[in-house]
Each structure stands twice: as structure tokens, then as C-alpha cells.
Design a protein around this motif. Sequence first.
Motif, PDB file in Angstrom:
ATOM      1  N   ARG A   1      17.961   2.554  -9.018  1.00 30.76           N
ATOM      2  CA  ARG A   1      18.807   1.886  -8.030  1.00 30.76           C
ATOM      3  C   ARG A   1      18.371   0.445  -7.768  1.00 30.76           C
ATOM      4  NH1 ARG A   1      21.065   4.833  -2.600  1.00 30.76           N
ATOM      5  NH2 ARG A   1      22.485   3.185  -1.946  1.00 30.76           N
ATOM      6  N   LEU A   2      17.066   0.176  -7.886  1.00 30.08           N
ATOM      7  CA  LEU A   2      16.544  -1.137  -7.504  1.00 30.08           C
ATOM      8  C   LEU A   2      16.528  -2.147  -8.642  1.00 30.08           C
ATOM      9  CD1 LEU A   2      13.484  -0.005  -5.340  1.00 30.08           C
ATOM     10  CD2 LEU A   2      15.664  -0.911  -4.507  1.00 30.08           C
ATOM     11  N   LEU A   3      16.376  -1.672  -9.879  1.00 32.65           N
ATOM     12  CA  LEU A   3      16.221  -2.577 -11.016  1.00 32.65           C
ATOM     13  C   LEU A   3      17.554  -2.763 -11.747  1.00 32.65           C
ATOM     14  CD1 LEU A   3      12.814  -1.233 -12.393  1.00 32.65           C
ATOM     15  CD2 LEU A   3      13.197  -3.090 -10.756  1.00 32.65           C
ATOM     16  N   THR A   4      17.559  -3.676 -12.666  1.00 32.69           N
ATOM     17  CA  THR A   4      18.759  -3.952 -13.454  1.00 32.69           C
ATOM     18  C   THR A   4      18.393  -4.090 -14.926  1.00 32.69           C
ATOM     19  OG1 THR A   4      18.503  -6.347 -13.134  1.00 32.69           O
ATOM     20  CG2 THR A   4      19.896  -5.172 -11.551  1.00 32.69           C
ATOM     21  N   GLY A   5      19.406  -4.112 -15.772  1.00 33.75           N
ATOM     22  CA  GLY A   5      19.214  -4.392 -17.184  1.00 33.75           C
ATOM     23  C   GLY A   5      18.333  -3.387 -17.890  1.00 33.75           C
ATOM     24  N   ARG A   6      17.471  -3.890 -18.760  1.00 32.99           N
ATOM     25  CA  ARG A   6      16.619  -3.037 -19.574  1.00 32.99           C
ATOM     26  C   ARG A   6      15.650  -2.222 -18.727  1.00 32.99           C
ATOM     27  NH1 ARG A   6      14.158  -6.544 -23.916  1.00 32.99           N
ATOM     28  NH2 ARG A   6      12.886  -7.282 -22.166  1.00 32.99           N
ATOM     29  N   ALA A   7      15.131  -2.825 -17.651  1.00 26.54           N
ATOM     30  CA  ALA A   7      14.214  -2.106 -16.768  1.00 26.54           C
ATOM     31  C   ALA A   7      14.900  -0.899 -16.133  1.00 26.54           C
ATOM     32  CB  ALA A   7      13.688  -3.045 -15.689  1.00 26.54           C
ATOM     33  N   ARG A   8      16.166  -1.055 -15.779  1.00 24.78           N
ATOM     34  CA  ARG A   8      16.896   0.070 -15.201  1.00 24.78           C
ATOM     35  C   ARG A   8      17.110   1.179 -16.230  1.00 24.78           C
ATOM     36  NH1 ARG A   8      23.083   0.108 -12.762  1.00 24.78           N
ATOM     37  NH2 ARG A   8      22.872   2.075 -11.638  1.00 24.78           N
TER      38      ARG A   8
ATOM     39  N   CYS B   1      11.047   7.071  -9.852  1.00 26.69           N
ATOM     40  CA  CYS B   1      11.800   6.506 -10.981  1.00 26.69           C
ATOM     41  C   CYS B   1      13.290   6.451 -10.670  1.00 26.69           C
ATOM     42  CB  CYS B   1      11.541   7.327 -12.244  1.00 26.69           C
ATOM     43  SG  CYS B   1       9.888   7.101 -12.952  1.00 26.69           S
ATOM     44  N   ALA B   2      13.786   7.445  -9.918  1.00 24.10           N
ATOM     45  CA  ALA B   2      15.188   7.396  -9.490  1.00 24.10           C
ATOM     46  C   ALA B   2      15.421   6.202  -8.573  1.00 24.10           C
ATOM     47  CB  ALA B   2      15.562   8.698  -8.785  1.00 24.10           C
TER      48      ALA B   2
ATOM     49  N   ALA C   1       0.818  -1.211   0.000  1.00 23.91           N
ATOM     50  CA  ALA C   1       0.000   0.000   0.000  1.00 23.91           C
ATOM     51  C   ALA C   1       0.852   1.260   0.000  1.00 23.91           C
ATOM     52  CB  ALA C   1      -0.925   0.005   1.217  1.00 23.91           C
ATOM     53  N   GLY C   2       2.108   1.136   0.445  1.00 27.21           N
ATOM     54  CA  GLY C   2       2.987   2.300   0.463  1.00 27.21           C
ATOM     55  C   GLY C   2       3.358   2.798  -0.915  1.00 27.21           C
ATOM     56  N   GLY C   3       3.236   1.954  -1.943  1.00 27.93           N
ATOM     57  CA  GLY C   3       3.492   2.379  -3.312  1.00 27.93           C
ATOM     58  C   GLY C   3       4.820   3.076  -3.482  1.00 27.93           C
ATOM     59  N   VAL C   4       4.779   4.337  -3.931  1.00 28.26           N
ATOM     60  CA  VAL C   4       6.017   5.076  -4.208  1.00 28.26           C
ATOM     61  C   VAL C   4       6.880   5.226  -2.961  1.00 28.26           C
ATOM     62  CG1 VAL C   4       5.133   6.322  -6.220  1.00 28.26           C
ATOM     63  CG2 VAL C   4       4.744   7.259  -3.930  1.00 28.26           C
ATOM     64  N   ALA C   5       6.247   5.327  -1.779  1.00 32.84           N
ATOM     65  CA  ALA C   5       7.036   5.447  -0.552  1.00 32.84           C
ATOM     66  C   ALA C   5       7.794   4.150  -0.269  1.00 32.84           C
ATOM     67  CB  ALA C   5       6.125   5.793   0.629  1.00 32.84           C
ATOM     68  N   THR C   6       7.159   3.019  -0.534  1.00 34.31           N
ATOM     69  CA  THR C   6       7.823   1.731  -0.340  1.00 34.31           C
ATOM     70  C   THR C   6       9.015   1.590  -1.274  1.00 34.31           C
ATOM     71  OG1 THR C   6       5.804   0.631   0.407  1.00 34.31           O
ATOM     72  CG2 THR C   6       7.527  -0.782  -0.512  1.00 34.31           C
ATOM     73  N   PHE C   7       8.841   1.963  -2.536  1.00 31.69           N
ATOM     74  CA  PHE C   7       9.942   1.867  -3.501  1.00 31.69           C
ATOM     75  C   PHE C   7      11.098   2.781  -3.082  1.00 31.69           C
ATOM     76  CE2 PHE C   7       6.159   1.717  -6.649  1.00 31.69           C
ATOM     77  CZ  PHE C   7       5.816   0.448  -6.202  1.00 31.69           C
ATOM     78  N   THR C   8      10.745   3.998  -2.670  1.00 35.32           N
ATOM     79  CA  THR C   8      11.768   4.974  -2.307  1.00 35.32           C
ATOM     80  C   THR C   8      12.518   4.544  -1.050  1.00 35.32           C
ATOM     81  OG1 THR C   8      10.370   6.712  -3.262  1.00 35.32           O
ATOM     82  CG2 THR C   8      12.179   7.421  -1.876  1.00 35.32           C
TER      83      THR C   8
ATOM     84  N   ALA D   1      15.173   2.046  -1.793  1.00 35.50           N
ATOM     85  CA  ALA D   1      16.333   2.583  -2.514  1.00 35.50           C
ATOM     86  C   ALA D   1      17.118   3.600  -1.695  1.00 35.50           C
ATOM     87  CB  ALA D   1      15.874   3.212  -3.824  1.00 35.50           C
ATOM     88  N   PHE D   2      16.412   4.489  -0.985  1.00 37.64           N
ATOM     89  CA  PHE D   2      17.084   5.641  -0.378  1.00 37.64           C
ATOM     90  C   PHE D   2      16.873   5.792   1.124  1.00 37.64           C
ATOM     91  CE2 PHE D   2      16.017   7.169  -4.812  1.00 37.64           C
ATOM     92  CZ  PHE D   2      17.295   6.970  -5.323  1.00 37.64           C
TER      93      PHE D   2
END
Length: 431
Positions: free
Chosen positions: A368-375, A363-364, A72-79, A82-83
Motif C-alpha cells: 500500500r505504501l510503495l510504488t513501482g518495482r518496490a511495490r 509486507c502487505a 523504533a516502531g519498525g513494523v508497527a510504524t509501517f503498518t 498503511a492500515f
Amino acid sequence: MTARLPHSGSLGTARGTALYLGAVLGPGVLALPGLAAAAAGPAAIVAWVALLLLSIPVAATFAELGARRPDAGGVATFTRAAFGDRAAAVCGWWFFSVIPVGASSAALVGAAYIADAAGLSRNHGATVAIAAGLLATAFAANHIGLRLSGGAQLVLMGLLTALLAAACAAALPHFDPANLTPFAPKGIPGILSAAAVLFYAFSGWEAASHLSGEFKDPARQLRRVTALALAVVAAVYLSLAAATAGVLGSGTGATPLTDLLAFGFGPAAAPLTAVCAALLSLGAMNTFIAGASRLGAALARDGSMPALLAKGHEPGRTPHRSLMLLAALTGTAFTAATALGLGLDQQMRATSAVLAAVTVLACAAAVRLLTGRARRRALFATVCTAAIATALTWYLLLPLAIAGLALAYLRRRPAPVLEAPLPEPTGAASS
């Protein structure tokens, strides 16, 4: 490969696609074709195409992150992944804080068209009352539960797509190539100006990310839902852009959708546009409120908002307390906007500035979290979104102010409600 985490979400592909469409196909589509045409002439279609192309890596990035870390955190969870906590709190506060302004402007857009169709366009009180009714409807649907609001959204988006298709189908036989000349009367600056205006129409992917944990099978469904939503958005926006340029030409007014519908429906165009306005407003508010309320509960769970808001953060639950806070903030923003006479242009640009900041930071995080083409897709999305956001100039001070408030709150260091680890990647492919 990490095993998939069990999920208790209820969203299927159809309802999920409808909610995603509601996030992107907002009420701005009623006025933005005309605003873009005024800024760039027929060349506005270049701006539409460019932003649609940018939407592909942005949407794919959010789908990839949501599939790997459904929460449910969405963008906050992703961030956070990473950071760290501070960046996550800032990103979460950005999104939660801007929804009251965005919902208020969406309701006022819809209400203006409904009032016009009812012959009440000069009655400001009636417009305000209609807007308040739209807001109440959206919040009530979310309090009842996401399953009901998702089903309602499916119906709303089906009707909306049919009406927009009817408008374009009725108008396109009147397409006149002469309306496309001169193609770019204001040159490259005009196209860039149109792109800045149109940015509002292409935000929304970040809102839907907060619903990732509500899907039955996020890793499998999110890519499919995103692809379906992108296809519909591309068809609708390009059809409207082409019809506006080739049919209305220099005669494009402030309400191009009404003008396009008039070719096929005559006097019935105004009430049909009112229906479109109501559907667009409710659809956008429904998804943004659903996403923001779940984000608020997730932020409280993680200690970035008051702990009492955390109830209902689990997938399949309704975060009533977070919804009530969001409703109170939306009512305050709505009252202030109407009392101070703030224009829709101001409200839309303020919303776009904060959502652009959310998109850039998320997206930043993906870089940091993804690799390859997704990054590589995420890096492209980060750079391009940041470049377009600069056109919003001093409105970018708003996300800076909200970031300051979020960091000030974090200094209190409230204890999290529960010791929940970050959602682990579900093994979704990242290339």
C-alpha cells in the motif's frame, strides 16, 4: 521530495550489518540442515535456494520501508501508515510477545551444545543454568547500550562466520556425488516439508526493522546493510546445505555442524560447535531483544502499550523500562518451557508462526505504501510468505490469540505519551 529528518542514531554500516546478521543467522542453523535433509533428502537444497530467493524481496521490502520511515516502531510504524492504529497495535504486539519465546528457545539451543561439549549433556540443571546465563548476558548488553551491543555483535558475527566457513572448508574436500542420489526420495511433498521446517532460519528481517531509527543515515545505510547481510546469509546457508547433502548424505545426524567440523578438527569439533552455538544464540538474542525493546517503547509512545514504557523511545536512547518488561516476560516463558518440558521444535514453530504473521502484515503494508518495482516486490513477498505460513497449521492460532489481546487493550484507548506524528518518508526512492 520530502527533506530528510534529522537523526541522532549511532549505528554505522559495520555494526548495523552485524546486528542484521544476528537476526537471521540464529541458532536454528545448528539443527535445521539435518532436519531439512531428513524431510527431503539431498533435494533439501532446493528448499534452501527457494527460501533464499524469497528472502531477497522480503529483505528489500523491509529495507525500503525502514529507509523511508526510520523509527523504533519498525513494523508497527509501517503498518500504522498503511492500515491505521489497530493494525499497528496488532503487528507490534505480535512481535513484542513472541520475543520471550524466541529468546528462550535460542538460549536453550546454545546451552545444549555448550553442555554437551562440557560433558554435561545429561545434566538438565546445568543446561538450564547455562541458558539462563546466555539470556542474562544478552539483556545486560542491551541495558548497557546499543553501541556496546552493536560492537559486541560485530565481533560475534565475525567469529561465527569464520567458524562456519572453516566447517564447510574442512568438509567439502570429502564431497561425494553418490550422496546426492536418489536426489528427491520423498518428491515434492518432501521439499515442501523441508521448506516449512527451514522457515525458522529465514525470519529476522522484521526484527532488524525496529533498529532503523538507530542508524546515522537510514536512507543511505539500510540498503547497503541489507545487501551485505543477504550476501553473507546466502553464502553460509548454501555452503552448509551443500556440505550436509554431499558430505554427510544419509548419515546426517541431529548435529550436522559438529559432524562437518570433525573432518578438519577431530575431537576439537565438539567445543568448536559449542562456541558456534554460543555465538549464534547471543547474536540472535541480542538483535531481537534490541529490536523488541525499542518497539515496546514506541508502542507505549503511541498509546498501544502502557505509557510508562515509553521512556527511551528516541533514537540513541536505551529503553530500560521496556527492556525490564521484556526480561520479565522472557524469564516467565523460560521458566514455563523448562518446567513443562516443551520441546525446541514446538517453541521454534510457535515463534515462526507469529513472525510469519508479522512479515505478511508488514509486507502487505508495503504494497500500500510503495510504488513501482518496490511495490511488486512487496506483493510477491506477501503472497509467498503467506503460502509458506500455511504449513504451520494450528500454530497460526497463536497470532490470532495475541491479536485478540492487543485489540482488547486498545479498547481502553490510553492517551499517547506525546503527540508525535508518524515519521514522514525521507525521500528514499521507491522503485
